[in-house]
Write an enzyme that holds these catalytic residues in place. Structure first.
Site, PDB file in Angstrom:
ATOM      1  N   TYR A  56       0.834  -1.204   0.000  1.00  0.00           N
ATOM      2  CA  TYR A  56       0.000   0.000   0.000  1.00  0.00           C
ATOM      3  C   TYR A  56       0.869   1.255   0.000  1.00  0.00           C
ATOM      4  O   TYR A  56       1.820   1.387   0.767  1.00  0.00           O
ATOM      5  CB  TYR A  56      -0.941   0.049   1.206  1.00  0.00           C
ATOM      6  CG  TYR A  56      -1.700   1.365   1.252  1.00  0.00           C
ATOM      7  CD1 TYR A  56      -2.747   1.595   0.361  1.00  0.00           C
ATOM      8  CD2 TYR A  56      -1.328   2.392   2.114  1.00  0.00           C
ATOM      9  CE1 TYR A  56      -3.410   2.811   0.339  1.00  0.00           C
ATOM     10  CE2 TYR A  56      -1.995   3.606   2.109  1.00  0.00           C
ATOM     11  CZ  TYR A  56      -3.037   3.813   1.215  1.00  0.00           C
ATOM     12  OH  TYR A  56      -3.670   5.012   1.190  1.00  0.00           O
ATOM     13  N   ASN A 201       0.631  13.212   2.988  1.00  0.00           N
ATOM     14  CA  ASN A 201       0.180  12.527   4.201  1.00  0.00           C
ATOM     15  C   ASN A 201       0.866  13.160   5.410  1.00  0.00           C
ATOM     16  O   ASN A 201       1.927  12.714   5.839  1.00  0.00           O
ATOM     17  CB  ASN A 201       0.523  11.039   4.137  1.00  0.00           C
ATOM     18  CG  ASN A 201      -0.676  10.166   3.873  1.00  0.00           C
ATOM     19  OD1 ASN A 201      -0.538   8.961   3.737  1.00  0.00           O
ATOM     20  ND2 ASN A 201      -1.857  10.728   3.781  1.00  0.00           N
ATOM     21  N   ARG A 288      -9.293  42.140  40.293  1.00  0.00           N
ATOM     22  CA  ARG A 288      -8.851  41.349  41.446  1.00  0.00           C
ATOM     23  C   ARG A 288      -8.492  39.911  41.059  1.00  0.00           C
ATOM     24  O   ARG A 288      -7.618  39.284  41.677  1.00  0.00           O
ATOM     25  CB  ARG A 288      -9.963  41.355  42.499  1.00  0.00           C
ATOM     26  CG  ARG A 288      -9.601  40.658  43.772  1.00  0.00           C
ATOM     27  CD  ARG A 288     -10.567  40.903  44.918  1.00  0.00           C
ATOM     28  NE  ARG A 288     -11.915  41.259  44.581  1.00  0.00           N
ATOM     29  CZ  ARG A 288     -12.996  40.586  45.008  1.00  0.00           C
ATOM     30  NH1 ARG A 288     -12.862  39.514  45.753  1.00  0.00           N
ATOM     31  NH2 ARG A 288     -14.196  41.003  44.691  1.00  0.00           N
ATOM     32  N   PHE A 334      -1.206  10.102  10.486  1.00  0.00           N
ATOM     33  CA  PHE A 334      -1.651  11.365   9.894  1.00  0.00           C
ATOM     34  C   PHE A 334      -2.892  11.960  10.547  1.00  0.00           C
ATOM     35  O   PHE A 334      -3.367  13.014  10.153  1.00  0.00           O
ATOM     36  CB  PHE A 334      -1.960  11.154   8.409  1.00  0.00           C
ATOM     37  CG  PHE A 334      -2.779   9.908   8.158  1.00  0.00           C
ATOM     38  CD1 PHE A 334      -4.037   9.757   8.693  1.00  0.00           C
ATOM     39  CD2 PHE A 334      -2.263   8.871   7.398  1.00  0.00           C
ATOM     40  CE1 PHE A 334      -4.785   8.614   8.482  1.00  0.00           C
ATOM     41  CE2 PHE A 334      -3.012   7.720   7.174  1.00  0.00           C
ATOM     42  CZ  PHE A 334      -4.269   7.585   7.703  1.00  0.00           C
ATOM     43  N   GLU A 419     -12.170   6.555   5.435  1.00  0.00           N
ATOM     44  CA  GLU A 419     -11.691   7.480   6.468  1.00  0.00           C
ATOM     45  C   GLU A 419     -12.922   7.923   7.270  1.00  0.00           C
ATOM     46  O   GLU A 419     -13.498   8.982   7.043  1.00  0.00           O
ATOM     47  CB  GLU A 419     -10.982   8.656   5.803  1.00  0.00           C
ATOM     48  CG  GLU A 419      -9.744   8.184   5.035  1.00  0.00           C
ATOM     49  CD  GLU A 419      -9.360   9.070   3.869  1.00  0.00           C
ATOM     50  OE1 GLU A 419      -9.949  10.161   3.718  1.00  0.00           O
ATOM     51  OE2 GLU A 419      -8.465   8.674   3.095  1.00  0.00           O
TER      52      GLU A 419
END
Length: 515
Positions: A56, A201, A288, A334, A419
């Site tokens: 891949y 990437n 304050r 990534f 994804e």
């Protein structure tokens, strides 16, 4: 001034990037050891390609197309197609300083030696950086997972002579990328196997925007303490809440740093001394509780800085090449979630600084609270003075409340559900920049109001830091005696603040302040 950076993938610091945030030029090199690591990883990539292995990212399609094997003769075209197909960014271009930081960060990630880029590509990228070549990169289009694909594709495309680029860094001329490359005498890059994927990437767009926002927030942290000190003087407030013993009891480092800054700024104050025995029991919270509110912001800033310090040296590629064990591993380096959440936190913390600053402006301009002339004009009624300064501050502070909604809680599946969870990290980073813009604006307005309020008791000497803040503003903005066009004054104050001139003037008077 030209800054030298020797990249090795693991020792880059936020301090080293500060010059780039300010638009300084840079001279980049890569250490010999890092180049050896790059060569070793590339050797493994070339071996897989030569053997015809299906791996891949090396010899396949991408994302949902991961199962489509690509022949060796098409691998160069595959990388070119990957870049071109991902150049889908939209919106206005990113500021040049953000792109230059992204260029440095992407290169730093590659030279860690786990991305499989060739030494030739690394050398090419170094040359482009050193010759002031800056791609034009659209701001929008990344969801912060599988890397910042669209914007980084535009960056890579410019290296290939496609799209547009600037030559000469900040202030450089915008032209076609092909013409820009010709102008500096560099040939377009031809990407080999894995190299296109290695360039896109990554989370470098999130990081670059985040680094710029963080550095500006550092300046805001110091400037806010100095301006609050001037407001305390103008309103005859008390220095007691800044006692270091209270910081001991609270046990919060940000509280301690804030109190120390304000004490420095109030040192030698005759204003506070004159008010020592008055009948006012307590100041309003916006004065304050400065140690608690500004201190919490400092804690957030410290946390975000710690995250960014690690991330600018992280490998965010996919797949990851391990040359020593001869492995190529697919993972999720990534994904931008480690950045999107802290950058949302930064935006929330910044928004709080505008909220409290706007409240101090109200304390200054409202005669019922300040016991000064209404809206800080010597002749209220005929003149409106700084009436609308508070209105503008309210508008900016309110806008921040919308922008501070966290982007990191959102996700939309992409790439045919391959994804299926994304970080929205670029959105978080871009929102943080918008918020810091607004905070700088609100603080500039408080600075104007506090300095104008000081005009009504100049006979009392202010503390060293508060006085330095007052005098710094008066180099560009005159006291308001009658109504005038205020926009010019506001922009002058904002520029003095954003440029670091205010902090520099105060630190010259009292020594270093802590962010």
């Amino acid at each position: 001034m030209t800054q030298s950076l020797a990249l090795d993938g693991s020792s880059l610091t936020l301090d080293a990037l500060a010059g780039l945030v300010c638009g300084e030029s840079v001279s980049v090199s890569v250490t010999k050891r890092a180049m050896e690591g790059v060569a070793a990883a590339r050797k493994l990539v070339d071996a897989h390609v030569a053997a015809g292995d299906v791996v891949y990212g090396l010899t396949t399609g991408f994302g949902k197309l991961k199962d489509v094997a690509i022949g060796a003769g098409d691998l160069v075209q595959l990388q070119r197609n990957l870049i071109l197909s991902h150049c889908c960014g939209t919106g206005e271009p990113m500021p040049i300083e953000e792109v230059r930081i992204a260029q440095v960060l992407r290169l730093n990630g590659l030279v860690r030696g786990h991305s499989g880029a060739s030494p030739e590509l690394v050398t090419h990228l170094v040359e482009l950086l050193n010759k002031g070549f800056v791609p034009v990169v659209p701001r929008q289009g990344s969801v912060g997972a599988s890397g910042d694909l669209a914007p980084l594709a535009h960056m890579a495309a410019a290296y290939m002579g496609i799209g547009e680029a600037y030559v000469g860094g900040v202030g450089g001329k915008r032209r076609s990328a092909k013409a820009a490359l010709a102008a500096i005498g560099v040939k377009p890059i031809v990407l080999q196997a894995k190299e296109g994927l290695a360039l896109i990437n990554g989370t470098e767009i999130i990081k670059a925007i985040g680094v710029c926002a963080w550095w500006r927030a550092q300046n805001v942290s110091k400037a806010a303490d100095a301006i609050a000190s001037l407001t305390i003087e103008a309103l005859l407030g008390s220095a007691k809440p800044f006692d270091d013993r209270l910081a001991d009891l609270k046990g919060h480092a940000g509280h301690r740093r804030t109190s120390a800054n304000v004490r420095k700024c109030l040192a030698d104050s005759k204003v506070l001394e004159s008010h020592k025995d008055c009948d006012r029991v307590q100041d309003p919270y916006s004065l304050r509780c400065v140690p608690q509110i500004h201190g919490a912001f400092k804690a957030a800033l410290e946390h975000v800085g710690d995250v960014l310090s690690g991330e600018i040296n992280s490998v965010t590629d996919n797949p990851i090449v391990f040359a020593k064990t001869r492995e190529v591993v697919s993972a999720g380096q990534f994904h931008g979630q480690p950045l999107s959440m802290p950058l949302d936190y930064l935006g929330i913390a910044l928004a709080t600084m505008a909220n409290v600053s706007e409240r101090r402006i109200e304390q200054l301009v409202n005669p019922d609270l300040s016991h000064l002339p209404a809206f800080l004009t010597p002749e209220p009624g005929l003149n409106s003075g700084l009436m609308i300064v508070q209105v503008v501050a309210a508008a900016l502070a309110s806008e921040n409340k919308v922008l501070a909604h966290p982007a990191s809680v959102d996700t939309i599946p992409t790439s045919a559900n391959q994804e299926d969870h994304v970080s929205m990290g670029v959105t978080a980073a871009r929102k943080a920049v918008q918020i810091v813009n607004n905070v700088e604006g609100v603080l500039a307005l408080e600075w104007l109001a506090a300095a104008q309020a000081r005009e009504f008791h100049l006979e009392l000497r202010a503390g060293r830091g508060a006085r330095a803040a007052y005098e710094c503003l008066r180099t560009r903005v005159k006291p308001l005696k009658r109504d005038r066009y205020l926009h010019t004054d506001i922009e002058a104050a904002r520029e003095l603040l954003r440029s670091g001139a205010l902090v520099a003037a105060v630190e010259h008077a009292v020594g270093p302040l802590d962010a």
